[in-house]
Design a protein around this motif. Structure first.
Motif, mmCIF file in Angstrom:
data_model
loop_
_atom_site.group_PDB
_atom_site.id
_atom_site.type_symbol
_atom_site.label_atom_id
_atom_site.label_comp_id
_atom_site.label_asym_id
_atom_site.label_seq_id
_atom_site.Cartn_x
_atom_site.Cartn_y
_atom_site.Cartn_z
ATOM 1 N N SER A 17 10.604 9.672 8.549
ATOM 2 C CA SER A 17 9.486 10.607 8.399
ATOM 3 C C SER A 17 10.034 11.976 8.762
ATOM 4 N N ASN A 18 9.335 13.019 8.368
ATOM 5 C CA ASN A 18 9.652 14.343 8.913
ATOM 6 C C ASN A 18 9.603 14.278 10.440
ATOM 7 N N SER B 185 0.848 -1.202 0.000
ATOM 8 C CA SER B 185 0.000 0.000 0.000
ATOM 9 C C SER B 185 0.880 1.248 0.000
ATOM 10 N N GLY B 186 0.306 2.371 -0.383
ATOM 11 C CA GLY B 186 0.908 3.683 -0.194
ATOM 12 C C GLY B 186 2.324 3.820 -0.717
ATOM 13 N N LEU B 187 3.182 4.359 0.135
ATOM 14 C CA LEU B 187 4.581 4.575 -0.240
ATOM 15 C C LEU B 187 5.269 3.265 -0.616
ATOM 16 N N ARG C 249 0.937 -7.271 6.135
ATOM 17 C CA ARG C 249 -0.107 -8.040 6.818
ATOM 18 C C ARG C 249 -1.453 -7.977 6.101
ATOM 19 N N THR D 46 -1.788 8.746 1.643
ATOM 20 C CA THR D 46 -1.858 7.282 1.647
ATOM 21 C C THR D 46 -3.029 6.863 2.550
ATOM 22 N N LYS E 286 -2.588 3.784 8.700
ATOM 23 C CA LYS E 286 -3.516 3.410 9.788
ATOM 24 C C LYS E 286 -2.921 3.772 11.148
ATOM 25 N N LYS F 91 9.879 7.531 15.313
ATOM 26 C CA LYS F 91 10.643 7.901 14.122
ATOM 27 C C LYS F 91 12.020 8.475 14.496
ATOM 28 N N ASN G 44 9.727 -0.445 5.913
ATOM 29 C CA ASN G 44 8.821 0.651 5.552
ATOM 30 C C ASN G 44 7.462 0.549 6.240
ATOM 31 N N GLY H 132 2.243 -11.405 6.492
ATOM 32 C CA GLY H 132 2.662 -11.611 7.873
ATOM 33 C C GLY H 132 2.882 -10.286 8.560
ATOM 34 N N ASP H 133 3.198 -10.377 9.848
ATOM 35 C CA ASP H 133 3.350 -9.182 10.668
ATOM 36 C C ASP H 133 4.832 -8.880 10.876
HETATM 37 N N1 LIG Z 1 1.655 8.952 4.869
HETATM 38 C C1 LIG Z 1 2.471 9.883 5.371
HETATM 39 O O1 LIG Z 1 2.122 11.081 5.439
HETATM 40 C C2 LIG Z 1 3.858 9.492 5.825
HETATM 41 C C3 LIG Z 1 4.777 10.522 6.065
HETATM 42 C C4 LIG Z 1 6.070 10.190 6.470
HETATM 43 C C5 LIG Z 1 6.412 8.858 6.664
HETATM 44 N N2 LIG Z 1 5.494 7.881 6.437
HETATM 45 C C6 LIG Z 1 5.912 6.492 6.659
HETATM 46 O O2 LIG Z 1 5.786 5.786 5.448
HETATM 47 C C7 LIG Z 1 5.669 4.396 5.746
HETATM 48 C C8 LIG Z 1 4.567 3.807 4.885
HETATM 49 O O3 LIG Z 1 3.331 4.359 5.260
HETATM 50 P P1 LIG Z 1 2.178 4.743 4.207
HETATM 51 O O4 LIG Z 1 1.880 6.176 4.424
HETATM 52 O O5 LIG Z 1 2.524 4.257 2.868
HETATM 53 O O6 LIG Z 1 0.921 3.934 4.837
HETATM 54 P P2 LIG Z 1 0.053 2.727 4.262
HETATM 55 O O7 LIG Z 1 -0.876 2.332 5.364
HETATM 56 O O8 LIG Z 1 -0.527 3.067 2.945
HETATM 57 O O9 LIG Z 1 1.134 1.566 4.050
HETATM 58 C C9 LIG Z 1 1.681 0.893 5.160
HETATM 59 C C10 LIG Z 1 1.692 -0.603 4.864
HETATM 60 O O10 LIG Z 1 2.299 -1.249 5.989
HETATM 61 C C11 LIG Z 1 1.519 -2.395 6.310
HETATM 62 N N3 LIG Z 1 1.673 -2.672 7.741
HETATM 63 C C12 LIG Z 1 1.345 -1.867 8.778
HETATM 64 N N4 LIG Z 1 1.616 -2.494 9.932
HETATM 65 C C13 LIG Z 1 2.105 -3.716 9.611
HETATM 66 C C14 LIG Z 1 2.543 -4.832 10.376
HETATM 67 N N5 LIG Z 1 2.514 -4.811 11.708
HETATM 68 N N6 LIG Z 1 3.009 -5.910 9.717
HETATM 69 C C15 LIG Z 1 3.017 -5.953 8.357
HETATM 70 N N7 LIG Z 1 2.594 -4.940 7.585
HETATM 71 C C16 LIG Z 1 2.129 -3.837 8.219
HETATM 72 C C17 LIG Z 1 0.084 -2.018 5.964
HETATM 73 O O11 LIG Z 1 -0.718 -3.185 5.753
HETATM 74 C C18 LIG Z 1 0.292 -1.205 4.692
HETATM 75 O O12 LIG Z 1 0.243 -2.015 3.539
HETATM 76 C C19 LIG Z 1 5.448 4.293 7.262
HETATM 77 O O13 LIG Z 1 6.662 3.931 7.886
HETATM 78 C C20 LIG Z 1 5.069 5.714 7.646
HETATM 79 O O14 LIG Z 1 5.402 6.005 8.984
HETATM 80 C C21 LIG Z 1 4.225 8.167 6.008
#
Ligand SMILES: NC(=O)c1ccc[n+]([C@@H]2O[C@H](COP(=O)([O-])OP(=O)(O)OC[C@H]3O[C@@H](n4cnc5c(N)ncnc54)[C@H](O)[C@@H]3O)[C@@H](O)[C@H]2O)c1
Length: 282
Positions: free
Chosen positions: A148-149, A21-23, A43, A195, A198, A165, A92, A64-65
């Motif tokens: 992250s910032n 997902s996302g990033l 997961r 993104t 959660k 972070k 990530n 998995g986790d």
């Molecule tokens: N979205 C933002 O604004 C932002 C800004 C800076 C940093 N980040 C960082 O970017 C990273 C990715 O986040 P994102 O924004 O893409 O969110 P996202 O929720 O879209 O993606 C995160 C992914 O991690 C998986 N995940 C979460 N907990 C898990 C676990 N315990 N075991 C396995 N998988 C797990 C989720 O299922 C998801 O697919 C994170 O580390 C977040 O802290 C996000």
């Protein structure tokens, strides 16, 4: 072996946690486009299956986790068995605390929320590092962690997220020291991204919806570059740190890749150059 001639990731094998997902998904897409074979540990079973359906033989997903050492070991082993080794592991997967101030976290829930946030955002990266170290060392590979910032500045999360972070920044530096000269360890610190990040179940935030649209609309007011980068626009930094041509001097460093939060200045606007083009008659 896995050397590229133009700074791209031809023939590398790359494992990305949270890649469904996302990033993480944007990093997977970019790595595949650069010629890499990619493993994902996430997961979210449904998103894993859709990733495999989209990318076929280029991507393998392990559901998995990240807190679970055996899930990390399974993902590493699956990459080595399917693709022949591991060049880069990207920690990530993460969760956010929805900027909940410490004063609002019920005292009786703080310990559980602390454990959940730190176990996913910090322990998860350590588990990945432990599971991946041997194959990475065998190939003089690279670990990259998403920071992250909030790894540098307050206000991008609450006390829990910001502390996790900041801890990741320390982890990058310590592991870079422990693994030198065999495995490089670096971090990428993105800013806000639209993104579906959660929150912790221990605070009842596991299904909460990230305010992506509001953040996109509001970005000109708080991001110095004037807009929120897309997930895909963040992915190049990971290619840079993974690339054997480009990463030679880089270990123990974290790239502030956040649209300029560190240069917001003290004025009412986050940019000092809003009228620069006018002044230059452009
Ligand atoms: N979205 C933002 O604004 C932002 C800004 C800076 C940093 N980040 C960082 O970017 C990273 C990715 O986040 P994102 O924004 O893409 O969110 P996202 O929720 O879209 O993606 C995160 C992914 O991690 C998986 N995940 C979460 N907990 C898990 C676990 N315990 N075991 C396995 N998988 C797990 C989720 O299922 C998801 O697919 C994170 O580390 C977040 O802290 C996000």
């Amino acid at each position: 072996m896995n050397e590229s001639s133009n700074g791209r990731l031809l023939q590398q094998t790359i494992l990305v946690t949270g890649g469904a997902s996302g990033l993480g998904r944007a990093i997977v897409e970019r790595c595949v486009a650069e010629g890499a074979s990619v493993g994902v540990l996430d997961r979210d079973e449904a998103s894993c299956r859709s990733l495999e359906a989209e990318f076929g033989e280029h991507v393998l997903c392990v559901t998995g986790d990240v807190r679970d050492p055996s899930a990390n070991e399974h993902a590493v082993t699956a990459c080595v068995e399917r693709f022949g080794g591991l060049d880069t592991a990207i920690g990530n997967a993460g969760i956010w605390d929805y900027s909940m101030p410490l004063v609002e976290i019920p005292a009786e829930r703080l310990s559980a929320a602390f454990d959940e946030m730190f176990q996913i955002n910090v322990l998860g990266y350590m588990q990945l590092a432990k599971a991946a170290l041997r194959p990475l060392a065998a190939r003089r590979g690279t670990l990259i962690f998403t920071v992250s910032n909030a790894g540098f500045w307050p206000g991008g999360g609450g006390a829990l997220y910001t502390a996790t972070k900041h801890a990741v920044v320390g982890l990058v530096r310590q592991l870079a020291f422990e693994f030198a000269p065999h495995v490089r360890v670096n971090g990428v610190a993105p800013g806000a991204i639209a993104t579906s990040l959660k929150g912790p179940a221990s605070l009842g935030m596991e299904a909460r919806r990230f305010p992506a649209e509001a953040m996109l609309r509001g970005a000109p007011g708080f991001v110095p570059i004037g807009r929120m980068p897309t997930p895909a626009e963040y992915a190049g930094a990971y290619v840079f740190f993974a690339s054997r041509d480009d990463n030679v001097p880089a270990t123990g460093t974290v790239l502030n890749h956040d649209g300029g939060f560190g240069i917001r200045g003290l004025g009412a606007t986050p940019r000092g150059g809003d009228d620069l083009l006018e002044r230059l008659h452009l």
